[in-house]
Design a protein around this motif. Structure first.
Motif, PDB file in Angstrom:
ATOM      1  N   GLY A  15       0.746  -1.137   0.063  1.00  0.00           N
ATOM      2  CA  GLY A  15      -0.201  -0.118   0.041  1.00  0.00           C
ATOM      3  C   GLY A  15       0.847   1.262  -0.058  1.00  0.00           C
ATOM      4  N   ASP A  16       2.024   1.346   0.558  1.00  0.00           N
ATOM      5  CA  ASP A  16       2.919   2.431   0.604  1.00  0.00           C
ATOM      6  C   ASP A  16       4.042   2.639  -0.150  1.00  0.00           C
ATOM      7  N   GLY A  17       4.418   1.258  -0.817  1.00  0.00           N
ATOM      8  CA  GLY A  17       5.343   1.459  -1.779  1.00  0.00           C
ATOM      9  C   GLY A  17       6.574   1.170  -1.086  1.00  0.00           C
TER      10      GLY A  17
ATOM     11  N   ILE B  29      -6.036  -1.740   7.492  1.00  0.00           N
ATOM     12  CA  ILE B  29      -4.922  -2.385   6.852  1.00  0.00           C
ATOM     13  C   ILE B  29      -3.960  -2.834   7.949  1.00  0.00           C
ATOM     14  N   TRP B  30      -3.366  -4.083   7.574  1.00  0.00           N
ATOM     15  CA  TRP B  30      -2.523  -4.776   8.433  1.00  0.00           C
ATOM     16  C   TRP B  30      -1.258  -5.232   8.161  1.00  0.00           C
TER      17      TRP B  30
ATOM     18  N   ILE C 105      -4.801  -5.617   2.982  1.00  0.00           N
ATOM     19  CA  ILE C 105      -5.776  -4.474   2.816  1.00  0.00           C
ATOM     20  C   ILE C 105      -7.162  -5.189   2.917  1.00  0.00           C
ATOM     21  N   SER C 106      -7.615  -4.693   4.124  1.00  0.00           N
ATOM     22  CA  SER C 106      -8.775  -5.316   4.593  1.00  0.00           C
ATOM     23  C   SER C 106     -10.091  -4.323   4.783  1.00  0.00           C
ATOM     24  N   ALA C 107     -10.940  -4.663   5.876  1.00  0.00           N
ATOM     25  CA  ALA C 107     -11.954  -3.542   6.173  1.00  0.00           C
ATOM     26  C   ALA C 107     -12.342  -3.915   7.678  1.00  0.00           C
ATOM     27  N   ASP C 108     -12.906  -3.024   8.475  1.00  0.00           N
ATOM     28  CA  ASP C 108     -13.049  -3.018   9.845  1.00  0.00           C
ATOM     29  C   ASP C 108     -14.632  -3.612   9.998  1.00  0.00           C
TER      30      ASP C 108
ATOM     31  N   PHE D  95       0.333  -9.996  13.724  1.00  0.00           N
ATOM     32  CA  PHE D  95      -0.577  -9.042  12.960  1.00  0.00           C
ATOM     33  C   PHE D  95      -0.533  -7.634  13.544  1.00  0.00           C
ATOM     34  N   VAL D  96      -0.346  -6.585  12.956  1.00  0.00           N
ATOM     35  CA  VAL D  96      -0.492  -5.091  13.534  1.00  0.00           C
ATOM     36  C   VAL D  96      -1.236  -4.214  12.826  1.00  0.00           C
ATOM     37  N   ASP D  97      -2.287  -3.620  13.278  1.00  0.00           N
ATOM     38  CA  ASP D  97      -3.105  -2.531  12.693  1.00  0.00           C
ATOM     39  C   ASP D  97      -2.187  -1.360  12.485  1.00  0.00           C
ATOM     40  N   VAL D  98      -1.878  -1.046  11.027  1.00  0.00           N
ATOM     41  CA  VAL D  98      -1.116  -0.133  10.454  1.00  0.00           C
ATOM     42  C   VAL D  98      -1.875   1.076   9.849  1.00  0.00           C
ATOM     43  N   THR D  99      -3.422   0.997   9.815  1.00  0.00           N
ATOM     44  CA  THR D  99      -4.268   1.726   9.138  1.00  0.00           C
ATOM     45  C   THR D  99      -3.818   3.261   9.414  1.00  0.00           C
TER      46      THR D  99
END
Length: 222
Positions: free
Chosen positions: A173-175, A204-205, A182-185, A213-217
């Motif tokens: 997602g950030d290159g 985003i995880w 990429i998911s949804a809450d 697994f870390v939430d990096v949204t």
């Protein structure tokens, strides 16, 4: 004897005789619908009697090769003996059955319908590939779980994550060269409207070898 249009035996019965000429039994000729039912029953019996079939998926990155094996049940949609095995430079490093409380046999199935359920990919950008296997639990408001293996220098550490309804897509997602999930809450389901009438915010995880697994949204949205 003759048959009426309804398939019943008319006036006289059909008598089967033994080799000695004595009546052995009396039987009516089956109707066309009865024959169809018999054929259908035989077909179901043959499917039910079909032997289970072992299958596997394999993926490799560098010196790491992972195999996801399972046995297809005799009935459609049933799987058993889901197992992950990993070798490093040809040496066995991991070999265990998948164990997820919410995904029990025989209804815990490989999630890769048209693609592979197995991925070997460097998720942390450290040159060490991680192994990810996706399984499907079935049911409503569930459904995809991931089992992720990270190498800690001496052994693989196992973590699981429930993606519920949204599932995920693996993208950078950030290159930065490290793919994210990429998911949804799903916590917002039914929060403001019916499930069918409301979208879910993006979530985003990433997979950290030490933290899981870390939430990096927030980091990727900033």
């Amino acid at each position: 004897a003759s048959l009426t249009k309804s398939g019943r035996v008319a006036s006289s019965s059909i008598v089967r005789r033994t080799l000695f000429g004595r009546p052995a039994s009396v039987a009516a000729v089956p109707s066309r619908s009865s024959r169809r039912l018999l054929i259908a029953a035989l077909a179901v019996a043959l499917v039910a009697a079909a032997p289970a079939r072992a299958d596997q998926e394999t993926a490799t990155l560098g010196a790491v090769t992972a195999t996801f094996s399972y046995t297809r049940g005799a009935e459609e949609g049933q799987y058993r003996n889901l197992r992950i095995a990993v070798t490093r430079a040809g040496v066995a490093a991991y070999d265990r059955a998948i164990s997820i409380r919410a995904c029990g046999e025989p209804y815990c199935v490989p999630a890769g319908y048209e693609t592979s359920s197995l991925k070997v990919v460097d998720l942390s950008g450290d040159g060490e590939p991680e192994v990810v296997v996706d399984v499907y639990t079935g049911g409503a408001h569930c459904c995809i779980w991931s089992v992720a293996l990270s190498w800690n220098g001496s052994a693989y550490r196992t973590r699981t994550h429930d993606w519920r309804d949204p599932g995920y897509a693996l993208e950078d997602g950030d290159g930065d060269g490290r793919p994210e999930f990429i998911s949804a809450d799903a916590r917002f389901a039914y929060e403001f409207a019916s499930f069918a009438g409301w979208g879910l915010p993006v979530q985003i995880w990433s997979l950290d070898p030490a933290k899981g697994f870390v939430d990096v949204t927030g980091r990727l949205r900033s």
